[in-house]
Design an enzyme around this catalytic site. Structure first.
Site, short mmCIF file in Angstrom:
data_model
loop_
_atom_site.label_atom_id
_atom_site.label_comp_id
_atom_site.label_asym_id
_atom_site.label_seq_id
_atom_site.Cartn_x
_atom_site.Cartn_y
_atom_site.Cartn_z
N GLY A 108 -26.86 10.65 2.69
CA GLY A 108 -27.91 10.49 3.62
C GLY A 108 -28.90 11.78 3.85
N LYS A 144 -32.42 20.39 9.52
CA LYS A 144 -31.70 18.81 9.74
C LYS A 144 -30.83 18.86 11.17
CE LYS A 144 -27.56 17.74 7.89
NZ LYS A 144 -26.16 17.41 7.04
N GLY A 190 0.71 -1.26 0.04
CA GLY A 190 0.18 -0.04 -0.18
C GLY A 190 0.99 1.24 -0.16
#
Length: 293
Positions: free
Chosen positions: A224, A189, A38
């Site tokens: 979302g 929200k 990686g």
């Protein structure tokens, strides 16, 4: 060799090419090799000038792209260049304060790491908060709103209304609406800081019946908030719902969830490459970067 070089980071080669074209600057590719464990290895494919603009967005894989940006910066600084890092999507910008006891203010660390790597100035786009900006010694935060509004003006919208998914984006959506010459509303929200669960108040605060609603946000990650907001707008009678943002992260199946919620189209800038990157930032980024030298 020009004294001005644009280095194309592995995450943003196309955007870097356009920035270089605007500035009539030499373009150098940062060649990337990723090892089996990686780790990244960077090699610059050519020499750099006295002024160096690195273009490298830090979208996922976030840590790899951030590390690569620092590696490029260090190489340019070691060559004697003054370095401006153009990071259209700046990772960790949402972690601008400790929301819960024991949390790290990650954007403060990112600012220190970039400086230690040799970056003297930063250009970014729609950074999440003013608190995050304060951690950088020299930074230009470009607003994508004029470009998004210009794009929206050509979309053939019917009696559009601009909508922010939350109160925090009220100033953003107000500016968007002003440029589009229409009205706006900010939904209410709430998000649970522990679970991340989002709820949107079904009371819109404006009549959206028969109108095209444009949800405007700085970024769309899991989707979302957009899904919940689109549901509220559809129930309120909105004709078509669009989602516009600076940064379309769209993690996992976020795009399909958004479309399933009734969103007609997702429009984003090219801060992150992808199929929804329809609004070009390169001219604005080039002008901001050159002004910092």
């Amino acid at each position: 060799m020009s004294d001005l070089t644009v280095v194309a980071g592995p995450s943003s080669p196309e955007l870097a090419g356009m920035v270089a074209a605007h500035l009539d600057a030499a373009l150098v590719q940062a060649e990337l090799r990723v090892f089996s464990d990686g780790e990244s290895k960077i090699r610059l494919a050519g020499p750099v000038g006295e002024r160096c603009i690195i273009v490298q967005s830090t979208h996922p894989p976030t840590d790899s792209h951030l590390m690569q940006a620092m590696m490029i910066a260090r190489k340019c600084a070691d060559a004697g260049s003054k370095v401006c890092a153009v990071i259209p999507y700046l990772a960790y910008a949402r972690q601008d304060k400790a929301f819960l006891e024991g949390e790290v203010v990650s954007i403060a660390l990112v600012a220190k790491l970039l400086e230690a790597a040799g970056v003297s100035s930063v250009v970014t786009v729609d950074m999440h908060s003013q608190a995050g900006l304060a951690h950088f010694a020299r930074i230009k935060n470009i607003s994508s709103i004029p470009l998004l509004a210009q794009h929206a003006a050509g979309m053939g919208l019917a009696r559009p209304i601009a909508v922010s998914p939350d109160a925090g984006g009220a100033a953003r959506v107000e500016e968007f609406a002003r440029l589009l010459n229409t009205d706006f509303v900010a939904l209410k929200k709430t998000r649970d800081r522990t679970t991340g669960e989002v709820t949107v108040d079904p009371e819109i605060g404006a009549d959206v019946s028969g109108r095209d609603a444009i949800l405007v946000d700085d970024m769309i990650s899991s989707g979302g908030s957009i899904v919940k907001a689109a549901g509220v707008l559809k129930k309120g009678g909105a004709a078509r719902v669009y989602a516009m943002c600076a940064h379309a992260l769209l993690i996992g199946d976020a795009a399909s969830k958004i479309q399933a919620a009734g969103v007609q189209e997702i429009v984003a800038t090219n801060s992150i490459p992808g199929k929804y990157a329809r609004v070009d930032l390169s001219k604005a980024l080039a002008e901001a970067a050159i002004s910092l030298f």
